[in-house]
Enzyme design. Structure first.
Site, PDB file in Angstrom:
ATOM      1  CB  CYS A 119      -0.932   0.008   1.203  1.00 20.29           C
ATOM      2  SG  CYS A 119      -1.957  -1.449   1.296  1.00 20.29           S
ATOM      3  CG  HIS A 258      -2.895   3.171   3.049  1.00 19.50           C
ATOM      4  ND1 HIS A 258      -3.525   2.956   1.845  1.00 19.50           N
ATOM      5  CD2 HIS A 258      -2.852   1.953   3.668  1.00 19.50           C
ATOM      6  CE1 HIS A 258      -3.844   1.674   1.742  1.00 19.50           C
ATOM      7  NE2 HIS A 258      -3.450   1.054   2.840  1.00 19.50           N
ATOM      8  CG  ASN A 288      -6.204  -1.246   2.154  1.00 23.23           C
ATOM      9  OD1 ASN A 288      -5.672  -0.717   1.182  1.00 23.23           O
ATOM     10  ND2 ASN A 288      -5.509  -1.776   3.142  1.00 23.23           N
TER      11      ASN A 288
HETATM   12  N1  ACO Z   1     -16.816 -10.062  11.006  1.00 26.72           N
HETATM   13  C1  ACO Z   1     -17.129 -10.454  12.249  1.00 26.72           C
HETATM   14  N2  ACO Z   1     -16.195 -10.833  13.130  1.00 26.72           N
HETATM   15  C2  ACO Z   1     -14.917 -10.827  12.736  1.00 26.72           C
HETATM   16  C3  ACO Z   1     -14.529 -10.430  11.444  1.00 26.72           C
HETATM   17  C4  ACO Z   1     -15.545 -10.043  10.556  1.00 26.72           C
HETATM   18  N3  ACO Z   1     -15.293  -9.635   9.297  1.00 26.72           N
HETATM   19  N4  ACO Z   1     -13.179 -10.524  11.336  1.00 26.72           N
HETATM   20  C5  ACO Z   1     -12.738 -10.948  12.533  1.00 26.72           C
HETATM   21  N5  ACO Z   1     -13.781 -11.142  13.361  1.00 26.72           N
HETATM   22  C6  ACO Z   1     -13.786 -11.591  14.756  1.00 26.72           C
HETATM   23  C7  ACO Z   1     -12.528 -12.367  15.113  1.00 26.72           C
HETATM   24  O1  ACO Z   1     -12.669 -13.719  14.742  1.00 26.72           O
HETATM   25  C8  ACO Z   1     -12.494 -12.171  16.607  1.00 26.72           C
HETATM   26  O2  ACO Z   1     -13.386 -13.062  17.207  1.00 26.72           O
HETATM   27  P1  ACO Z   1     -12.991 -13.815  18.589  1.00 26.72           P
HETATM   28  O3  ACO Z   1     -12.817 -12.696  19.589  1.00 26.72           O
HETATM   29  O4  ACO Z   1     -14.153 -14.697  18.824  1.00 26.72           O
HETATM   30  O5  ACO Z   1     -11.692 -14.534  18.289  1.00 26.72           O
HETATM   31  C9  ACO Z   1     -13.061 -10.766  16.817  1.00 26.72           C
HETATM   32  O6  ACO Z   1     -13.776 -10.455  15.600  1.00 26.72           O
HETATM   33  C10 ACO Z   1     -12.013  -9.719  17.046  1.00 26.72           C
HETATM   34  O7  ACO Z   1     -10.982  -9.881  16.074  1.00 26.72           O
HETATM   35  P2  ACO Z   1      -9.736  -8.925  16.036  1.00 26.72           P
HETATM   36  O8  ACO Z   1      -8.821  -9.373  14.945  1.00 26.72           O
HETATM   37  O9  ACO Z   1      -9.194  -8.741  17.405  1.00 26.72           O
HETATM   38  O10 ACO Z   1     -10.443  -7.551  15.609  1.00 26.72           O
HETATM   39  P3  ACO Z   1      -9.791  -6.130  15.559  1.00 26.72           P
HETATM   40  O11 ACO Z   1     -10.545  -5.205  16.408  1.00 26.72           O
HETATM   41  O12 ACO Z   1      -8.300  -6.208  15.703  1.00 26.72           O
HETATM   42  O13 ACO Z   1     -10.096  -5.714  14.045  1.00 26.72           O
HETATM   43  C11 ACO Z   1      -9.023  -5.578  11.903  1.00 26.72           C
HETATM   44  C12 ACO Z   1      -9.607  -6.488  12.972  1.00 26.72           C
HETATM   45  C13 ACO Z   1     -10.125  -4.644  11.407  1.00 26.72           C
HETATM   46  C14 ACO Z   1      -8.541  -6.450  10.748  1.00 26.72           C
HETATM   47  C15 ACO Z   1      -7.857  -4.760  12.511  1.00 26.72           C
HETATM   48  O14 ACO Z   1      -6.950  -5.618  13.161  1.00 26.72           O
HETATM   49  C16 ACO Z   1      -7.113  -3.980  11.468  1.00 26.72           C
HETATM   50  O15 ACO Z   1      -7.628  -3.029  10.907  1.00 26.72           O
HETATM   51  N6  ACO Z   1      -5.835  -4.338  11.176  1.00 26.72           N
HETATM   52  C17 ACO Z   1      -5.055  -3.670  10.146  1.00 26.72           C
HETATM   53  C18 ACO Z   1      -5.437  -4.226   8.829  1.00 26.72           C
HETATM   54  C19 ACO Z   1      -4.885  -3.431   7.682  1.00 26.72           C
HETATM   55  O16 ACO Z   1      -5.013  -2.241   7.637  1.00 26.72           O
HETATM   56  N7  ACO Z   1      -4.310  -4.146   6.710  1.00 26.72           N
HETATM   57  C20 ACO Z   1      -3.882  -3.591   5.507  1.00 26.72           C
HETATM   58  C21 ACO Z   1      -2.548  -2.929   5.622  1.00 26.72           C
HETATM   59  S1  ACO Z   1      -2.096  -2.107   4.199  1.00 26.72           S
HETATM   60  C22 ACO Z   1      -1.572  -3.165   2.935  1.00 26.72           C
HETATM   61  O17 ACO Z   1      -0.435  -3.214   2.616  1.00 26.72           O
HETATM   62  C23 ACO Z   1      -2.570  -4.044   2.244  1.00 26.72           C
END
Ligand code: ACO
Length: 337
Positions: A119, A258, A288
């Protein structure tokens, strides 16, 4: 690396973008995986994203964005000296998407290559384009950020498939009378590379029936680690370029981070001390889009009248690698004649 732009003034003289027509809503996603509109909006701020048509590949998205940028700069494709496409979803491993694009555009006088920095790719590519012009190697550079992440996302993995979308944005870079790029900072932390990666399809793990069966051609992400990385580097990279250019956040008219996740953007804005009126956000409508995210945001910011001659813009990207990059640009309309 960090450096002030002390050579010829170089700026963006043409801007264009393209988003596929198909809109995929959170509600539609909740029919595919166990998720909900409420979960996605609360955790990411994303409401919908665009998905490329089956016949569209990354070079097709690039083409429409590039055509718009060339028209905006009032240039013919034959006047371009260099085409850089920032992408992690090239049409194929080789030839480069940039080379495919030159042929489609008729940019017969241009050198062409792809750049892989996730990204952050667009900011890395801007640095390269700027440097080529500042060093006198090129007069006009076309930089495109484009990704078709829908092709490499595992549509059965709710932790990743809700985050990404497809799109492209393109800019023409040229020497201007004054203004333009002020400073760049780029960084990479390869030790964190396996937090966001695609295991197979390269020379370490070539494609085979086994890699396909074990879903190794999809994006794998440690969301929490990437979140921690993103919330750390967005403000630190922005602060580095502000400091190097002798400015502070109060001088910035528009912050274009970003567009990965609204929570990450809000966290960075708070840390930097910039209020939301000066922060550009469109992650709600595109998700994204990786390399396309910043140029797509610039395009929409200009359409909304938020980019004018003299507007001071701070951009920061971060992504796979793990990589990050920032720049400050004094926006110019036209070539400043
Ligand atoms: N819908 C419902 N529940 C979900 C989903 C979903 N889509 N995805 C995960 N969950 C659940 C998980 O299984 C977990 O359940 P559990 O507690 O029973 O185990 C719970 O939700 C919490 O999961 P977390 O991973 O702790 O959720 P978090 O608040 O961290 O949010 C997220 C996840 C949105 C992915 C966050 O970690 C994030 O934004 N990370 C950065 C991602 C990013 O920006 N990536 C791209 C980088 S740029 C590039 O180069 C592409």
């Amino acid at each position: 690396m960090i450096g002030l732009c002390s050579g010829r003034p170089v700026s963006i003289t043409g801007l264009g973008c393209y988003a596929p027509k198909r809109v995929l809503s959170n509600d539609e996603l909740s029919e595919l995986v166990d998720t909900s509109d409420e979960w996605i909006q609360t955790r990411t701020g994303i409401k919908e994203r665009r998905i490329a048509a089956p016949e569209e590949a990354t070079s097709d998205l690039c083409f429409f964005a590039a055509e718009a940028a060339l028209a905006d700069a009032a240039l013919k494709s034959s006047e371009i000296d260099l085409v850089i496409v920032a992408t992690i979803t090239a049409d194929m491993l080789f030839p480069s998407t940039a080379a495919i694009l030159t042929s489609r555009l008729g940019a017969e006088n241009a050198a062409a290559y792809d750049l892989s920095a996730g990204c952050t790719g667009f900011v890395y590519a801007l640095t390269q384009g700027y440097a080529a012009i500042a060093a006198g190697l090129a007069e006009r550079v076309l930089v495109v950020g484009a990704d078709t992440l829908s092709r490499v996302v595992d549509w059965s993995d709710r932790a990743t498939c809700v985050l990404f979308g497809d799109g492209a944005g393109a800019v023409v870079l040229e020497e201007v009378k004054k203004g333009g790029f002020q400073v760049f900072e780029l960084g990479a932390d390869g030790a964190g590379g396996m937090e966001l990666f695609m295991p197979a399809g390269g020379s370490r793990r070539p494609a085979s029936a086994e890699t396909v069966a074990s879903s190794e051609h999809y994006v794998k992400m440690n969301g929490r680690e990437v979140y921690k990385f993103a919330t750390r580097v967005l403000p630190s990279s922005a602060q580095a370029v502000l400091e190097a250019s002798g400015r502070n956040i109060a001088d910035i008219d528009l912050y274009v981070p970003h567009q990965a996740n609204l929570r990450i953007i809000e966290h960075a804005a708070k840390k930097l001390g910039i209020e939301k009126e000066r922060v550009f956000v469109n992650v709600d409508r595109y998700g994204n889009t990786s390399s396309a995210s910043i140029p797509l945001a610039l395009c929409e910011a200009r359409a909304e009248g938020r980019l004018k001659d003299g507007t001071l813009v701070l951009m920061t990207g971060m992504g796979s690698g793990l990589t990050w990059g920032s720049s400050v640009i004094t926006w110019t309309e036209g070539r400043g004649r």
